[in-house]
Design an enzyme around this catalytic site. Sequence first.
Site, PDB file in Angstrom:
ATOM      1  CG  ASP A   1      -4.749  41.676  45.351  1.00  0.00           C
ATOM      2  OD1 ASP A   1      -5.548  41.005  44.693  1.00  0.00           O
ATOM      3  OD2 ASP A   1      -3.618  41.996  44.951  1.00  0.00           O
ATOM      4  CB  SER A  11     -12.557  33.476  47.664  1.00  0.00           C
ATOM      5  OG  SER A  11     -12.578  32.895  46.383  1.00  0.00           O
TER       6      SER A  11
END
Length: 432
Positions: A196, A204
């Site tokens: 993460d 993104s």
Amino acid sequence: MNRTSAPVPGLSLRQLHIDTYHEPVASMSAVRAKIYGRPIGGDAAQAIVRDVVDGRYSEIELAALITACSGDRMDVAETIALTRAMVAVGQRLRWNSELVVDKHCVGGLPGNRTTLLVVPIVAACGLTIPKTSSRAITSPAGTADTMETLAPVALDLPTMRRVVEQEGGCIAWGGAVSLSPADDVLIRVERPLGLDSDGLMVASVLSKKIAAGSTHVVIDIPVGRTAKVRSQQAAQALAHRLDAVGAAFDINVSVMLSDGSQPVGRGVGPALEAWDVLAVLQNQAGAPDDLRQRALQLAARVLELGRKAAPGFGMALARSVLDNGAAWRKLQAICEAQGGMRTPPRAAYTHVLTALHQGRLVAIDNRRLAGLAKLAGAPKSPAAGLVLHAPLDTMLSAGQPLLTLHAESPGELAYALAYAESQDSIFSIQEA
């Protein structure tokens, strides 16, 4: 020019998974510098993203890039640079409307398939919402996986444009339209790494919103001990980054922090989540109310942000559109426009797991529960996953059903069952 690597004594090249070395990619010098703590500047971000999209990075180099940017290793300036680079290498949509809305959830919570409710509610109210969604990265189902059990999602840009112009919204797989092609490459490598990163996540999400032509975006951040975002402090830091990057691109970002302590809805897995969505849209008795309420809250925020409802009045509008069937009719129309509505599949094999002793259900481990659904076959097997029967604070008796596993083969069912029986912390039951 390729040159064959020298074998290591005792190991074949196949065992090492290395067949050839390729000439170094110039932008990898910026990745190596990042590994040692040097920030990625704008020019470096442009070069890296271009090389990624052009296929110049090997899988190992992509893994190095993702690892170098993981955790909290990227600052806001780097995130803006990466977002700008990711937008620059893809296609970008323009719409006739000056105001284009969208919503996104950062994930980490099983179920939680609010997009399939928010999009038809918002589109039925007359706003433009061209929703592109991802497939599962580390979860048992992504929004695109669930929508695909109802309608085609691999839309090309002309089809996506036609659907949105005709119905006001769509729910399409982002990987098919190349709006942020670098992100699609990175996601493929992120999936097995399971890393993460706030910086990569924000780049993104917002690169795809910018490329889709969105001007106003609502972002849901579930916060919980076993969710992707585990604390209020982490959620606030992520919200700050989203706001800052959105402002750099003149996008109005509105962040909602929500409860991430347990799954949303009952189904976990593409088709099972789709059945939950249909139950809510059709106002069926017994439809999961937590999914309904969360979707209404998000839709209300989108409607207010999109100026279809005055502040404080979005909920009433969203609820009326859901209650009177307009949202259900809109989802059917969107599905037909995307290629035809389907009936989600049902699994051939099921098994009920029950409580071993009586007591109150005080905790659910979202990550282990998601892992269980994946072992049952989700999302590769669309009908696979699980149905949750006991939400938090349920008073359980011994033998009371906790969940039902769904699988498309007896082998996958046995595999998931073996995992479930080896875990004692998926459900925490406090004895009465």
